[in-house]
Design an enzyme around this catalytic site. Structure first.
Site, mmCIF file in Angstrom:
data_model
loop_
_atom_site.group_PDB
_atom_site.id
_atom_site.type_symbol
_atom_site.label_atom_id
_atom_site.label_comp_id
_atom_site.label_asym_id
_atom_site.label_seq_id
_atom_site.Cartn_x
_atom_site.Cartn_y
_atom_site.Cartn_z
ATOM 1 N N THR A 11 0.827 -1.136 -0.150
ATOM 2 C CA THR A 11 0.038 0.045 -0.054
ATOM 3 C C THR A 11 0.900 1.244 -0.045
ATOM 4 O OG1 THR A 11 0.068 -0.169 2.334
ATOM 5 C CG2 THR A 11 -2.058 -1.006 1.121
ATOM 6 N N GLY A 12 2.178 1.149 0.075
ATOM 7 C CA GLY A 12 3.093 2.194 0.177
ATOM 8 C C GLY A 12 3.580 2.712 -1.253
ATOM 9 N N VAL A 14 6.719 2.598 -2.857
ATOM 10 C CA VAL A 14 7.636 1.854 -3.210
ATOM 11 C C VAL A 14 6.796 0.666 -3.752
ATOM 12 C CG1 VAL A 14 9.629 0.322 -3.024
ATOM 13 C CG2 VAL A 14 9.324 2.821 -2.014
ATOM 14 N N SER A 40 -4.507 -2.191 6.704
ATOM 15 C CA SER A 40 -4.586 -2.214 5.193
ATOM 16 C C SER A 40 -5.421 -3.261 4.852
ATOM 17 C CB SER A 40 -3.485 -2.010 4.724
ATOM 18 O OG SER A 40 -2.730 -0.885 4.800
ATOM 19 N N ARG A 99 21.803 -3.280 4.751
ATOM 20 C CA ARG A 99 22.788 -2.896 3.610
ATOM 21 C C ARG A 99 24.189 -3.002 3.890
ATOM 22 N NH1 ARG A 99 19.669 2.678 2.404
ATOM 23 N NH2 ARG A 99 17.714 1.740 1.503
ATOM 24 N N CYS A 130 18.137 5.285 -2.309
ATOM 25 C CA CYS A 130 17.828 5.756 -3.701
ATOM 26 C C CYS A 130 18.595 6.658 -4.480
ATOM 27 C CB CYS A 130 16.375 6.607 -3.685
ATOM 28 S SG CYS A 130 16.350 7.436 -2.150
ATOM 29 N N ARG A 236 16.745 18.012 0.774
ATOM 30 C CA ARG A 236 15.173 17.731 0.315
ATOM 31 C C ARG A 236 14.657 18.833 -0.396
ATOM 32 N NH1 ARG A 236 13.618 12.974 0.538
ATOM 33 N NH2 ARG A 236 13.753 12.435 2.561
ATOM 34 N N HIS A 243 14.650 12.133 -8.178
ATOM 35 C CA HIS A 243 15.757 12.834 -7.470
ATOM 36 C C HIS A 243 16.910 13.216 -8.271
ATOM 37 C CE1 HIS A 243 14.351 11.239 -3.806
ATOM 38 N NE2 HIS A 243 15.397 10.440 -3.439
HETATM 39 N N1 NAP Z 1 10.619 6.187 -1.299
HETATM 40 C C1 NAP Z 1 11.849 5.942 -1.652
HETATM 41 O O1 NAP Z 1 12.416 6.798 -2.661
HETATM 42 C C2 NAP Z 1 12.629 4.864 -1.078
HETATM 43 C C3 NAP Z 1 13.854 4.670 -1.957
HETATM 44 C C4 NAP Z 1 14.611 3.770 -1.430
HETATM 45 C C5 NAP Z 1 14.112 3.022 -0.473
HETATM 46 N N2 NAP Z 1 12.852 3.056 0.079
HETATM 47 C C6 NAP Z 1 12.368 2.265 1.498
HETATM 48 O O2 NAP Z 1 11.499 1.653 1.212
HETATM 49 C C7 NAP Z 1 10.830 1.341 2.477
HETATM 50 C C8 NAP Z 1 9.104 1.857 1.948
HETATM 51 O O3 NAP Z 1 9.164 3.165 1.738
HETATM 52 P P1 NAP Z 1 7.899 4.077 0.995
HETATM 53 O O4 NAP Z 1 8.325 5.246 0.677
HETATM 54 O O5 NAP Z 1 6.936 2.986 0.245
HETATM 55 O O6 NAP Z 1 7.015 4.209 2.411
HETATM 56 P P2 NAP Z 1 5.478 4.430 2.593
HETATM 57 O O7 NAP Z 1 4.897 4.961 1.328
HETATM 58 O O8 NAP Z 1 5.328 5.138 3.714
HETATM 59 O O9 NAP Z 1 4.972 3.068 2.717
HETATM 60 C C9 NAP Z 1 5.323 2.000 3.827
HETATM 61 C C10 NAP Z 1 4.545 0.426 3.603
HETATM 62 O O10 NAP Z 1 4.890 -0.055 4.675
HETATM 63 C C11 NAP Z 1 3.840 -0.918 5.264
HETATM 64 N N3 NAP Z 1 4.162 -0.818 6.376
HETATM 65 C C12 NAP Z 1 4.666 -0.009 7.665
HETATM 66 N N4 NAP Z 1 4.912 -0.717 8.897
HETATM 67 C C13 NAP Z 1 4.175 -1.940 8.727
HETATM 68 C C14 NAP Z 1 4.277 -2.949 9.573
HETATM 69 N N5 NAP Z 1 4.471 -2.909 10.943
HETATM 70 N N6 NAP Z 1 3.668 -4.127 9.169
HETATM 71 C C15 NAP Z 1 3.328 -4.195 7.672
HETATM 72 N N7 NAP Z 1 3.439 -3.117 7.192
HETATM 73 C C16 NAP Z 1 3.790 -2.169 7.406
HETATM 74 C C17 NAP Z 1 2.533 0.340 5.210
HETATM 75 O O11 NAP Z 1 1.326 -0.394 5.294
HETATM 76 P P3 NAP Z 1 0.271 0.401 5.896
HETATM 77 O O12 NAP Z 1 -0.387 1.295 4.654
HETATM 78 O O13 NAP Z 1 -0.619 -0.833 6.084
HETATM 79 O O14 NAP Z 1 0.599 1.364 6.802
HETATM 80 C C18 NAP Z 1 3.127 0.768 3.527
HETATM 81 O O15 NAP Z 1 2.482 -0.433 2.618
HETATM 82 C C19 NAP Z 1 11.342 2.081 3.342
HETATM 83 O O16 NAP Z 1 12.289 1.119 3.857
HETATM 84 C C20 NAP Z 1 12.199 3.156 2.597
HETATM 85 O O17 NAP Z 1 13.332 3.594 3.353
HETATM 86 C C21 NAP Z 1 12.115 4.370 -0.114
#
Ligand code: NAP
Length: 340
Positions: A11-12, A14, A40, A99, A130, A236, A243
């Protein structure tokens, strides 16, 4: 014969892109499951022309699943990735948790695909930060030709790098500036992000740099070559997705800007758009939804004996996270977990 794939954090930001990219690249999927937190449960997410109902990660049994693409943040990864790995499901993780573990491969498929075989050590593979992912795609072919000594990079990182809440913060703050009667927006960032820039991503380290800057240094060494020195300033900016990086590179050997341009044109995952005219370069808004890392503004640095400057832009949710994870899954399938 295809694979049984779990998308964890579906649902996030990524996770959503992971599902899109698995469908776009026609990854051989026999079965796919979308997982997120209990709140979710039942939330619908798209996978190509199908709709998946999200299941609860906490009660999911990974036995019999081939790969799990994790995008849930370090805390949830710490709890659930070892459970998946123990069940025999290979974890491809987007958080920073694994990592820097020497037993766990940190992979950008265009750069160090040979590291894939180390997945067996812990059944876990890490995806880089990223801002590192797009930079190493640009650096590796230049390093192979002229040996990089030092990199000075300044980043211009979009709010989607801070998850769903980062996107909401920029949107709500921007609206509230035009319509001050709105509810006060949440403060996901340490200063106002709308119409502003913030020279601070992740926590501060003892030496005054931030963890995001440290990650770029340590991850580049692990992925390309420990001898490369990197110094970074990570900022940021009020951009939703994409980016950008201004990169200064010092080489051991001379590398002419025209040869560098030719090398980058041939490099995997790179698209060079470099015309010395108005608009002859790429900006973040143009890279959204694309697979490539775009390179522009390639030019000699006349203040160094062997120096170049360039501008590097990529979709952080794609090459910086979801695309790289899917490419790792493709590599793992091709090299290690062949089917059929
Ligand atoms: N965004 C980027 O550019 C980027 C780049 C590289 C790496 N990352 C990494 O990728 C990861 C996700 O980032 P994002 O940007 O997609 O975050 P996000 O949009 O906030 O989404 C987070 C996701 O994780 C789920 N989640 C969080 N805590 C949970 C738990 N305890 N149990 C089950 N599901 C859980 C959430 O589910 P719910 O909706 O149910 O809360 C949601 O699906 C992070 O580690 C981030 O550092 C992100």
């Amino acid at each position: 014969m295809g694979y049984r794939i779990a998308v964890v954090g579906a649902t996030g930001n990524v996770g959503h892109e992971m599902l899109n990219i698995l469908a776009e690249r026609m990854f051989p999927v026999d079965e796919i499951v979308a997982l997120a937190s209990r709140k979710s449960l039942g939330t619908e997410v798209s996978f190509g022309d199908k709709t998946l109902k999200t299941k609860d990660l906490d009660t999911f049994d990974f036995t019999g699943w081939d790969m799990a693409l994790f995008a849930v943040g370090s805390e949830a990864t710490k709890k659930y990735a070892p459970i998946a790995a123990k069940a025999g499901c290979v974890v491809i993780d987007n958080s920073s948790l694994y990592r820097y573990d020497s037993q766990i491969p940190l992979i950008v498929p265009e750069v160090n695909p040979e590291a894939i075989h180390d997945y067996k050590n812990k059944m876990i593979i890490a995806n880089p930060n990223c801002s590192t992912a797009q930079m190493v795609v640009a650096l590796k072919p230049l390093h192979d030709r002229a040996r990089i000594k030092r990199v000075v990079v300044s980043t211009y990182q979009s709010v989607s790098g801070a998850g769903k809440e980062g996107i909401d913060a920029l949107w709500d703050q921007t609206k509230s500036i035009y319509n001050p009667t709105d509810n006060p927006p949440m403060d996901q960032f340490t200063k106002q992000i709308a119409f502003n820039v913030i020279p601070h991503i992740d926590v501060f380290m003892e030496d005054g740099s931030t963890k995001e800057e440290w990650k770029m240094m340590v991850e580049t060494k692990k992925i390309i070559d420990p001898s490369i020195k990197v110094t970074a300033t990570c900022v940021r900016v009020p951009v939703f997705v994409g980016h950008s990086e201004a990169i200064n590179i010092e080489f051991e050997d001379h590398l002419d800007e025209d040869e560098a341009r030719d090398i980058l044109r041939e490099a995997p995952g790179v698209m060079v758009i470099d015309k010395r005219e108005d608009g002859g370069y790429v900006t973040p808004i143009e890279c959204v939804g694309d697979f490539a890392t775009f390179i522009s503004r390639i030019r000699q640095d006349s203040t160094l004996d062997n120096g170049l400057n360039l501008w590097c832009v990529s979709d952080n949710l794609r090459k910086g996270a979801a695309l790289n994870a899917v490419q790792i899954a493709e590599l793992l399938g091709r090299e290690c977990l062949k089917k059929g």
